[in-house]
Scaffold this motif. Sequence first.
Motif, short mmCIF file in Angstrom:
data_model
loop_
_atom_site.label_atom_id
_atom_site.label_comp_id
_atom_site.label_asym_id
_atom_site.label_seq_id
_atom_site.Cartn_x
_atom_site.Cartn_y
_atom_site.Cartn_z
N LEU A 215 51.78 -44.50 31.10
CA LEU A 215 52.16 -45.80 30.54
C LEU A 215 53.23 -46.51 31.36
O LEU A 215 53.08 -47.68 31.72
N GLU A 216 54.31 -45.80 31.64
CA GLU A 216 55.44 -46.45 32.33
C GLU A 216 55.05 -46.94 33.71
O GLU A 216 55.42 -48.05 34.12
N ARG A 217 54.30 -46.13 34.43
CA ARG A 217 53.91 -46.53 35.79
C ARG A 217 52.92 -47.69 35.76
O ARG A 217 53.00 -48.61 36.58
N PHE A 218 51.99 -47.68 34.82
CA PHE A 218 51.04 -48.79 34.72
C PHE A 218 51.75 -50.09 34.37
O PHE A 218 51.46 -51.15 34.94
N CYS A 219 52.69 -50.03 33.44
CA CYS A 219 53.45 -51.23 33.06
C CYS A 219 54.28 -51.74 34.23
O CYS A 219 54.43 -52.95 34.43
N SER A 220 54.82 -50.81 35.01
CA SER A 220 55.62 -51.22 36.17
C SER A 220 54.75 -51.89 37.22
O SER A 220 55.14 -52.90 37.82
N ASN A 221 53.57 -51.31 37.47
CA ASN A 221 52.66 -51.91 38.47
C ASN A 221 52.17 -53.28 38.03
O ASN A 221 51.95 -54.17 38.87
N LEU A 222 52.03 -53.49 36.71
CA LEU A 222 51.58 -54.79 36.20
C LEU A 222 52.72 -55.78 36.00
O LEU A 222 52.49 -56.91 35.57
N LYS A 223 53.97 -55.29 36.27
CA LYS A 223 55.16 -56.15 36.13
C LYS A 223 55.32 -56.66 34.70
O LYS A 223 55.64 -57.84 34.46
N LEU A 224 55.08 -55.78 33.74
CA LEU A 224 55.26 -56.11 32.33
C LEU A 224 56.69 -55.77 31.90
O LEU A 224 57.31 -54.88 32.46
N ASP A 225 57.18 -56.48 30.92
CA ASP A 225 58.56 -56.26 30.49
C ASP A 225 58.67 -55.00 29.63
O ASP A 225 57.67 -54.37 29.26
N ASN A 226 59.92 -54.63 29.30
CA ASN A 226 60.17 -53.40 28.55
C ASN A 226 59.61 -53.46 27.13
O ASN A 226 59.29 -52.42 26.55
N GLU A 227 59.51 -54.67 26.56
CA GLU A 227 58.99 -54.79 25.20
C GLU A 227 57.53 -54.37 25.13
O GLU A 227 57.10 -53.69 24.18
#
Length: 265
Positions: A215-227
Amino acid sequence: MLNQIDEQFSVRLVCRNCRDEIPNIIEDFSSGDLVCGDCGLVLGDRIVDTRSEWRTFADSEGDDPSRVGNSANPFLDGDQLDTLIVRGNNDAGLSRHLNRTQGRAKDQQHQSALIHGYQEITALCGAFDIPKSIVDIAKQLYKKVTDENLQRGRSNDAVIAVCIFQACRQSGAPRTFKEICALTKVSLKEVSRTLKVLKDKFKDDTTLTSSKDLLERFCSNLKLDNEVWRIATILNNSAADLENISGKNPTSIASACIFMASQLV
């Protein structure tokens, strides 16, 4: 002030002509003499030059002020003080023959195989910005496979892919099979087959890759915020209790949680 013991064992050099308390003594290393800077009297000869000796040891022209060899590589065996015979141009093929004979040595071939594998691992991990700590673990695994001759009959590219995959898992930063296959250009079937053979030798105590790990790596690659990541984590934890979710691909679960979280934000 010096005490009696210091005065007894200390040696002071004074020019016998000038007799200054603080003599102006020059160390002339080119001639090996100690010379008084005031009157020019030679006070000593054959002194040892204690400075660093920056000499040029390169065969070709150019500045090569190297005083030592390369640092010891912890991933290679032996004292690494071997002599390398280079091929010359004006020696009637003698050095070329010696170089070929040296290359046939078993130890030399083993070291060459290790170095080539390390270079491949470094280049592949650098393309994916994988940290050096994981790269070192992958090299250790590759050395274990090579030392025990476990790679016989298997593609070296597949072995390297498995080492990188296993190093990522052991470091808590797992990569999916598709990512490893895309990185190393090795088929999924070949990677899976090699992993099944080498898994017992690695003595791996890590669990299988879960959707939470991605999850964390996918969100980081997609440049999604912490929320988005926080909501996706809550959804993923809730999905773990659902019976019809068990056995699903972790990548699919993580992707679905991120998609739903992005719609809710």
